[in-house]
Design a protein around this motif. Structure first.
Motif, PDB file in Angstrom:
ATOM      1  N   ASP A 344       1.166  -1.383  -0.375  1.00 45.65           N
ATOM      2  CA  ASP A 344       0.114  -0.017  -0.116  1.00 45.65           C
ATOM      3  C   ASP A 344       1.147   1.787   0.138  1.00 45.65           C
ATOM      4  O   ASP A 344       0.564   2.456  -0.368  1.00 45.65           O
ATOM      5  CB  ASP A 344      -0.829  -0.187   1.845  1.00 45.65           C
ATOM      6  N   GLY A 346       3.649   1.486  -1.455  1.00 44.05           N
ATOM      7  CA  GLY A 346       4.063   1.371  -3.425  1.00 44.05           C
ATOM      8  C   GLY A 346       5.100   0.924  -3.140  1.00 44.05           C
ATOM      9  O   GLY A 346       6.007   1.084  -3.849  1.00 44.05           O
ATOM     10  N   ARG A 383      -1.917  -0.480  -3.621  1.00 42.58           N
ATOM     11  CA  ARG A 383      -3.136   0.814  -3.233  1.00 42.58           C
ATOM     12  C   ARG A 383      -4.490   0.362  -4.372  1.00 42.58           C
ATOM     13  O   ARG A 383      -4.911   1.552  -5.000  1.00 42.58           O
ATOM     14  CB  ARG A 383      -2.357   2.297  -4.430  1.00 42.58           C
TER      15      ARG A 383
END
Length: 473
Positions: A344, A346, A383
């Motif tokens: 999440d 990245g 994401r």
């Protein structure tokens, strides 16, 4: 008068000279005879030293015993005659004669090497006593090897006597019959696949056998009938059961230990029945199945001189007990939250330390590699978008390494669909057709589905399998 005197003197001198010649000849003959006699005495002294018999008889050995009965010790008496009369005796080992005429060891002739006092080992050691005991546990034909050692001979000599014994006791079936009966129980329990059979028979062995700390019994009958045996006995019993049930298997060795390669559902796995029978239970992990269905790479972590054997190469984990049964889940759960947090955020490459502590840490080399496999085969999002990861555990640093990439797992060409093109590209990568700079980093990450260093033919095969059967849950 003068001539007469000379004549008498001449005659006396001739007689004297003749007598002298005869005396010298007699002395020479006497000396030669004396030398010959002394030489004869010397030869006799070497051939027959003081106290030695005039002629030594050849060493002979005989063995007497009553008709053996299974479950009851059979007493053997070894007698030797001839030689010096000073003997030691040995029951070296017992062999079982198989149906095809081959021999397999029932007792280990090297067992004494593991004894604090080797002379106390009942087999494989010369002793002053000439009586021995051995208990047969199954019907069949056996060969028992006895030796007598002539300590007084020079050089020391020995004689072997092999006794062939056949026992037919309905109350104690042969090892082959026992294996057939156990395999029939396995079938009656509903086991149909090679995985089900291998697991059921594995559990039977560890439930009915304990490790033989005397290191005496190394045959299949030790595990199947006596209920005790060395790692050799565990392997031989398991292999016999697998053969009887129609499951392919092979023998593996490493660090003075023996275990089994088993073909389950078309792939080879490493199975160690001995190490899965540690003699204790654990509250943190199922130690009775810790070594069921491992890869060569994981087995190398616990047996440092293990070498993959041609024909038995083990690279799959789908039939590993923890993976197949779902028992890996609580260990995987220790990492899922942190992995998802990294995705999440990245992150495309990150590491996490091992979360196993206390007793569980002792099993980290095995469990964390299974965790890595399970994490790779878990559905992830980054994401909000689907992604896949590769995971590898390094035992030396006690850390996991992760690489994340977007899209479908194994989608090497990045078109969002898994197909034969992806498998072919992965194979070409493994064969060196592509250099690293020839394809984007995402393609290399997608092809490396097993998380091991570099793209290999195993990755290509895994992708090919997933095209038709999907990725394991």
């Amino acid at each position: 008068m003068e001539r007469v005197g000379r004549k008498h003197c001449t005659n006396d001198l001739g007689a004297f000279r003749a007598a002298a010649r005869n005396s010298a000849q007699q002395r020479r003959l006497h000396t030669a005879g004396l030398l010959a006699f002394c030489l004869l005495l010397a030869v006799l002294a070497v051939a027959f030293p003081p106290g030695a018999p005039a002629r030594a008889e050849a060493l002979t050995v005989s063995v007497s015993y009553q008709a053996p009965q299974c479950g009851t010790p059979t007493a053997f008496t070894v007698d030797a005659t001839g030689g010096s009369g000073t003997y030691q005796y040995m029951l070296q080992c017992v062999y079982a004669v198989e149906a095809d005429g081959t021999q397999t060891l029932v007792t280990d002739p090297s067992a004494s090497a593991f004894w604090a006092n080797p002379s106390q080992c009942p087999y494989g050691v010369y002793k002053a006593t000439n009586t021995f005991e051995f208990t047969f546990w199954t019907s069949g034909t056996y060969r028992v090897y006895f030796y007598a050692l002539d300590q007084g001979s020079s050089p020391i000599t020995y004689k072997r006597q092999v006794e062939t014994i056949t026992i037919n006791d309905p109350a104690h079936p042969s090892t082959a019959t026992l294996a057939a009966n156990i395999a029939a129980e396995c079938a009656a329990a509903g086991c149909e696949t090679s995985y089900e059979k291998a697991l059921w028979l594995h559990d039977w062995v560890i439930d009915h056998c304990t490790y033989d700390n005397t290191h005496l019994y190394c045959g299949a009958e030790g595990a199947l009938a006596r209920g005790t045996g060395t790692c050799e006995a565990y392997h031989r019993a398991y292999a016999l059961l697998l053969n009887t049930a129609g499951v392919e298997n092979g023998r593996m060795e490493g660090n003075g230990h023996v275990w089994t390669a088993v073909n389950m559902d078309g792939a080879w796995y490493q199975v160690d029945t001995t190490w899965d029978d540690p003699g204790y239970t654990s509250t943190v992990a199922d130690v009775q199945h810790l070594y069921f269905g491992l890869t060569d790479a994981i087995m190398l972590l616990v047996h440092s001189d293990h070498t993959p054997q041609a024909g038995y190469e083990s690279n799959a984990l789908a039939c590993n007990y923890f993976i197949r049964s779902g028992e890996i889940a609580p260990f995987t759960a220790l990492y899922t939250e942190n992995v998802q947090a990294q995705l999440d955020a990245g992150a495309t490459a990150f590491t996490l330390p091992s979360a196993l502590t206390g007793e569980a840490a002792a099993y980290a080399r095995v469990l964390n590699n299974l965790v890595a496999y399970q994490l790779e085969n878990t559905a992830w999002t980054a994401r909000g978008a689907a992604c896949t990861i590769s995971a590898a555990y390094d035992a030396a640093s006690a850390q996991f390494s992760f690489t994340a990439f977007a899209g479908v797992k194994g989608d090497v060409n990045g078109n969002g669909v898994l197909n034969v093109v992806d498998a072919q590209m992965a194979y070409d990568m493994a064969c060196g057709v592509y250099a690293p700079a020839d394809l984007p980093e995402s393609a290399w990450a997608a092809a490396n589905v097993d998380g091991e260093a570099g793209v290999t033919a195993n990755d290509a095969r895994a992708i090919q399998h997933a095209i038709h059967h999907g990725w394991p849950a």
